[in-house]
Design a protein around this motif. Structure first.
Motif, mmCIF file in Angstrom:
data_model
loop_
_atom_site.group_PDB
_atom_site.id
_atom_site.type_symbol
_atom_site.label_atom_id
_atom_site.label_comp_id
_atom_site.label_asym_id
_atom_site.label_seq_id
_atom_site.Cartn_x
_atom_site.Cartn_y
_atom_site.Cartn_z
ATOM 1 N N PHE A 118 0.835 -1.192 0.000
ATOM 2 C CA PHE A 118 0.000 0.000 0.000
ATOM 3 C C PHE A 118 0.874 1.249 0.000
ATOM 4 O O PHE A 118 1.894 1.292 0.696
ATOM 5 C CB PHE A 118 -0.922 0.030 1.223
ATOM 6 N N ASP A 119 0.465 2.248 -0.762
ATOM 7 C CA ASP A 119 1.203 3.510 -0.760
ATOM 8 C C ASP A 119 0.764 4.347 0.439
ATOM 9 O O ASP A 119 -0.230 4.041 1.112
ATOM 10 C CB ASP A 119 1.037 4.270 -2.081
ATOM 11 N N LEU A 120 1.524 5.392 0.724
ATOM 12 C CA LEU A 120 1.247 6.199 1.917
ATOM 13 C C LEU A 120 -0.088 6.930 1.836
ATOM 14 O O LEU A 120 -0.741 7.131 2.859
ATOM 15 C CB LEU A 120 2.396 7.170 2.175
ATOM 16 N N THR A 121 -0.532 7.292 0.636
ATOM 17 C CA THR A 121 -1.845 7.930 0.494
ATOM 18 C C THR A 121 -2.941 6.975 0.944
ATOM 19 O O THR A 121 -3.843 7.352 1.704
ATOM 20 C CB THR A 121 -2.073 8.374 -0.966
ATOM 21 N N SER A 122 -2.868 5.735 0.492
ATOM 22 C CA SER A 122 -3.856 4.733 0.898
ATOM 23 C C SER A 122 -3.774 4.458 2.387
ATOM 24 O O SER A 122 -4.801 4.296 3.062
ATOM 25 C CB SER A 122 -3.641 3.432 0.122
ATOM 26 N N ILE A 123 -2.565 4.421 2.919
ATOM 27 C CA ILE A 123 -2.390 4.164 4.350
ATOM 28 C C ILE A 123 -3.017 5.279 5.170
ATOM 29 O O ILE A 123 -3.660 5.019 6.191
ATOM 30 C CB ILE A 123 -0.897 3.963 4.693
ATOM 31 N N ARG A 124 -2.872 6.513 4.715
ATOM 32 C CA ARG A 124 -3.519 7.636 5.430
ATOM 33 C C ARG A 124 -5.031 7.431 5.507
ATOM 34 O O ARG A 124 -5.645 7.619 6.559
ATOM 35 C CB ARG A 124 -3.248 8.956 4.717
ATOM 36 N N VAL A 125 -5.630 7.031 4.387
ATOM 37 C CA VAL A 125 -7.077 6.801 4.346
ATOM 38 C C VAL A 125 -7.442 5.651 5.277
ATOM 39 O O VAL A 125 -8.404 5.744 6.057
ATOM 40 C CB VAL A 125 -7.549 6.528 2.902
#
Length: 129
Positions: free
Chosen positions: A58-65
Motif C-alpha cells: 500500500f502507498d502512503l496515500t492509501s495508508i492515510r485513508v
C-alpha cells in the motif's frame, strides 16, 4: 519507549519513523526535557499497522485513508475494501508481468548454446527489442 526501542519492536528503521512523523502518518512524539522522543504503546501499534500495510504494497496515500478509517469503527468499510481491491489488482498485474518476464528469460537461456558471443541467443534477443 524511546525511538530505538520502537524501531526494534516494530522492525522499522529509525529514519523511517522520523519520516513518518514528518509527513504525519505517525503522530509527533512527545519529548523528554533532554529532547529525546518518547513513544506510547499506541504509537507502536500504529507503526505496526503502517509497516504491515507497506509490506502489502500500500502507498502512503492509501495508508492515510486506512488509518483515518481505523479511527471510525462505526463507519462503512467500503472504502477500505476498494483500496484493498485496487492493491490486489496491482499485485496481480505485477505477477502477470513477472511471469511473462520469467518466460522470456527462460526462452533466452534455453536457446543459448553457450558458444561464441557472435552466436549468442541472449545477446541477439536483447538486441532485437
Amino acid at each position: 519507549m524511546q525511538i530505538g526501542d520502537l524501531s526494534v519492536r516494530s522492525g522499522v528503521n529509525i529514519e523511517t519513523i522520523r519520516y513518518y512523523e514528518r509527513i504525519g502518518v505517525l503522530p509527533k512524539a512527545t519529548r523528554q526535557t533532554n529532547g529525546r522522543r518518547i513513544y506510547s504503546p499506541a504509537d507502536a501499534e500504529r507503526l505496526g499497522f503502517i509497516r504491515h500495510a507497506r509490506d502489502l504494497g500500500f502507498d502512503l496515500t492509501s495508508i492515510r485513508v486506512l488509518l483515518a478509517l481505523q479511527d471510525q469503527p462505526a463507519a462503512s468499510c467500503e472504502t477500505a475494501s476498494q483500496i484493498a481491491q485496487g492493491q490486489l489488482e496491482a499485485v496481480e498485474s505485477r505477477i502477470a508481468r513477472l511471469l511473462s518476464l520469467r518466460d522470456e528469460l527462460a526462452r533466452m537461456v534455453s536457446e543459448c548454446s553457450r558458444g561464441m558471443v557472435s552466436e549468442c541467443r541472449v545477446i541477439e534477443a536483447l538486441a532485437s527489442k
